[in-house]
Design a protein around this motif. Structure first.
Motif, PDB file in Angstrom:
ATOM      1  N   PRO A  65      50.117 109.952  14.492  1.00 48.34           N
ATOM      2  CA  PRO A  65      49.821 111.051  15.415  1.00 48.34           C
ATOM      3  C   PRO A  65      48.423 110.956  16.037  1.00 48.34           C
ATOM      4  N   TYR A  66      47.452 110.420  15.303  1.00 46.82           N
ATOM      5  CA  TYR A  66      46.106 110.265  15.863  1.00 46.82           C
ATOM      6  C   TYR A  66      46.102 109.216  16.981  1.00 46.82           C
ATOM      7  N   SER A  67      46.856 108.150  16.771  1.00 46.35           N
ATOM      8  CA  SER A  67      46.972 107.132  17.824  1.00 46.35           C
ATOM      9  C   SER A  67      47.653 107.726  19.055  1.00 46.35           C
ATOM     10  N   GLN A  68      48.715 108.486  18.834  1.00 52.19           N
ATOM     11  CA  GLN A  68      49.429 109.096  19.951  1.00 52.19           C
ATOM     12  C   GLN A  68      48.520 110.035  20.725  1.00 52.19           C
ATOM     13  N   ASP A  69      47.699 110.821  20.026  1.00 51.22           N
ATOM     14  CA  ASP A  69      46.760 111.717  20.701  1.00 51.22           C
ATOM     15  C   ASP A  69      45.733 110.940  21.517  1.00 51.22           C
ATOM     16  N   SER A  70      45.313 109.793  21.007  1.00 50.97           N
ATOM     17  CA  SER A  70      44.276 109.009  21.695  1.00 50.97           C
ATOM     18  C   SER A  70      44.771 108.402  23.001  1.00 50.97           C
ATOM     19  N   PHE A  71      46.073 108.240  23.147  1.00 55.18           N
ATOM     20  CA  PHE A  71      46.600 107.637  24.372  1.00 55.18           C
ATOM     21  C   PHE A  71      46.293 108.481  25.607  1.00 55.18           C
ATOM     22  N   VAL A  91      49.667  97.910  14.552  1.00 49.61           N
ATOM     23  CA  VAL A  91      49.804  97.655  13.113  1.00 49.61           C
ATOM     24  C   VAL A  91      51.020  98.416  12.576  1.00 49.61           C
ATOM     25  N   ASP A  92      52.050  98.547  13.421  1.00 47.38           N
ATOM     26  CA  ASP A  92      53.271  99.218  12.997  1.00 47.38           C
ATOM     27  C   ASP A  92      53.846  98.536  11.768  1.00 47.38           C
ATOM     28  N   HIS A  93      54.762  99.234  11.096  1.00 45.28           N
ATOM     29  CA  HIS A  93      55.339  98.723   9.849  1.00 45.28           C
ATOM     30  C   HIS A  93      56.092  97.409  10.041  1.00 45.28           C
ATOM     31  N   SER A  94      56.754  97.275  11.168  1.00 43.94           N
ATOM     32  CA  SER A  94      57.500  96.044  11.426  1.00 43.94           C
ATOM     33  C   SER A  94      57.497  95.744  12.919  1.00 43.94           C
ATOM     34  N   TYR A  95      57.863  94.519  13.233  1.00 48.35           N
ATOM     35  CA  TYR A  95      57.958  94.097  14.629  1.00 48.35           C
ATOM     36  C   TYR A  95      58.956  94.992  15.376  1.00 48.35           C
ATOM     37  N   HIS A  96      60.091  95.293  14.730  1.00 47.91           N
ATOM     38  CA  HIS A  96      61.129  96.090  15.391  1.00 47.91           C
ATOM     39  C   HIS A  96      60.670  97.535  15.619  1.00 47.91           C
ATOM     40  N   ASP A  97      59.944  98.108  14.662  1.00 47.36           N
ATOM     41  CA  ASP A  97      59.382  99.457  14.860  1.00 47.36           C
ATOM     42  C   ASP A  97      58.415  99.458  16.043  1.00 47.36           C
ATOM     43  N   TRP A  98      57.592  98.418  16.117  1.00 48.19           N
ATOM     44  CA  TRP A  98      56.634  98.300  17.210  1.00 48.19           C
ATOM     45  C   TRP A  98      57.357  98.208  18.554  1.00 48.19           C
ATOM     46  N   LYS A  99      58.351  97.328  18.655  1.00 44.60           N
ATOM     47  CA  LYS A  99      59.086  97.148  19.914  1.00 44.60           C
ATOM     48  C   LYS A  99      59.757  98.452  20.339  1.00 44.60           C
ATOM     49  N   ARG A 100      60.317  99.171  19.367  1.00 44.07           N
ATOM     50  CA  ARG A 100      60.947 100.452  19.667  1.00 44.07           C
ATOM     51  C   ARG A 100      59.898 101.454  20.172  1.00 44.07           C
ATOM     52  N   GLY A 101      58.717 101.454  19.557  1.00 43.60           N
ATOM     53  CA  GLY A 101      57.653 102.372  19.932  1.00 43.60           C
ATOM     54  C   GLY A 101      57.040 102.087  21.294  1.00 43.60           C
ATOM     55  N   LEU A 102      57.140 100.839  21.758  1.00 48.46           N
ATOM     56  CA  LEU A 102      56.551 100.474  23.062  1.00 48.46           C
ATOM     57  C   LEU A 102      57.172 101.256  24.213  1.00 48.46           C
ATOM     58  N   THR A 103      58.426 101.636  24.072  1.00 53.09           N
ATOM     59  CA  THR A 103      59.108 102.327  25.166  1.00 53.09           C
ATOM     60  C   THR A 103      58.505 103.700  25.443  1.00 53.09           C
ATOM     61  N   ASP A 104      57.848 104.303  24.453  1.00 52.04           N
ATOM     62  CA  ASP A 104      57.301 105.648  24.620  1.00 52.04           C
ATOM     63  C   ASP A 104      55.810 105.683  24.924  1.00 52.04           C
ATOM     64  N   LEU A 105      55.170 104.534  25.000  1.00 51.46           N
ATOM     65  CA  LEU A 105      53.716 104.519  25.209  1.00 51.46           C
ATOM     66  C   LEU A 105      53.367 104.763  26.672  1.00 51.46           C
ATOM     67  N   PRO A 106      52.434 105.707  26.916  1.00 50.95           N
ATOM     68  CA  PRO A 106      52.064 106.011  28.306  1.00 50.95           C
ATOM     69  C   PRO A 106      51.001 105.083  28.875  1.00 50.95           C
ATOM     70  N   VAL A 107      50.436 104.210  28.044  1.00 39.86           N
ATOM     71  CA  VAL A 107      49.330 103.361  28.489  1.00 39.86           C
ATOM     72  C   VAL A 107      49.855 102.066  29.104  1.00 39.86           C
ATOM     73  N   LYS A 108      49.062 101.521  30.007  1.00 40.85           N
ATOM     74  CA  LYS A 108      49.399 100.254  30.665  1.00 40.85           C
ATOM     75  C   LYS A 108      48.450  99.183  30.149  1.00 40.85           C
ATOM     76  N   GLY A 109      48.983  98.007  29.897  1.00 37.86           N
ATOM     77  CA  GLY A 109      48.163  96.910  29.433  1.00 37.86           C
ATOM     78  C   GLY A 109      49.007  95.886  28.693  1.00 37.86           C
ATOM     79  N   ASP A 110      48.334  94.975  28.017  1.00 36.44           N
ATOM     80  CA  ASP A 110      49.016  93.927  27.269  1.00 36.44           C
ATOM     81  C   ASP A 110      49.125  94.347  25.810  1.00 36.44           C
TER      82      ASP A 110
END
Length: 158
Positions: A65-71, A91-110
């Motif tokens: 939640p702190y990371s989400q707030d920082s976005f 530093v998500d728990h797994s590669y698949h969790d990370w990939k799933r989470g990328l769809t909801d990120l409002p930030v642009k970048g690599d």
């Protein structure tokens, strides 16, 4: 007596220096990171890719939640400072969790994934215990900001 006290205080506070490396360590540069296509690259290859650019790096986890707030603050910074390159290390728990989470990120970048999280040589170099974490790297690869949990600290250095 007053001068002795002031001298003692000065010695105590000046000896509490904060570790702030100028560049990434050789060991950290050899650590591997995964791309969105699951290819492995080293931090050294990543820094070479961005040489000549000023880079903001955010270490985060999509479930945090702190990371989400920082976005929100990062998005605002992106609007003000389009000249920066934005790199996000998860530093998500797994590669698949990370990939799933990328769809909801409002930030642009690599975006990249740290498979060994804080336990790899990069995590140890960063002394990664809390997230989000922000770093600012100048065009020559020098670390301008090594340890910050606030986007505002980055904005002050721009």
């Amino acid at each position: 007596m007053k001068y002795c006290f002031l001298l003692l205080c000065g010695l105590v506070f000046s000896s509490c220096a904060i570790f702030h490396p100028a560049t990434f360590s050789e060991a950290a540069l050899k650590d591997t990171i995964q791309t969105t296509d699951r290819n492995s690259i080293t931090l050294e290859e990543l820094t070479e890719k961005y040489r000549g650019q000023k880079v903001l790096i955010q270490v985060y986890a999509s479930y945090c939640p702190y990371s989400q707030d920082s976005f929100k603050d990062v998005v605002a910074l992106q609007k003000e400072h389009k000249e920066l390159t934005y790199v996000f290390l998860s530093v998500d728990h797994s590669y698949h969790d990370w990939k799933r989470g990328l769809t909801d990120l409002p930030v642009k970048g690599d975006h990249y994934y740290l498979p060994r999280k804080g336990k790899g040589t990069l995590g140890k170099f960063l002394k990664l215990k809390t997230i989000p974490r922000f770093l600012l790297v100048d065009p020559t690869g020098k670390l301008l900001v090594y340890k910050s949990s606030k986007v505002g600290d980055i904005a002050k250095k721009l």
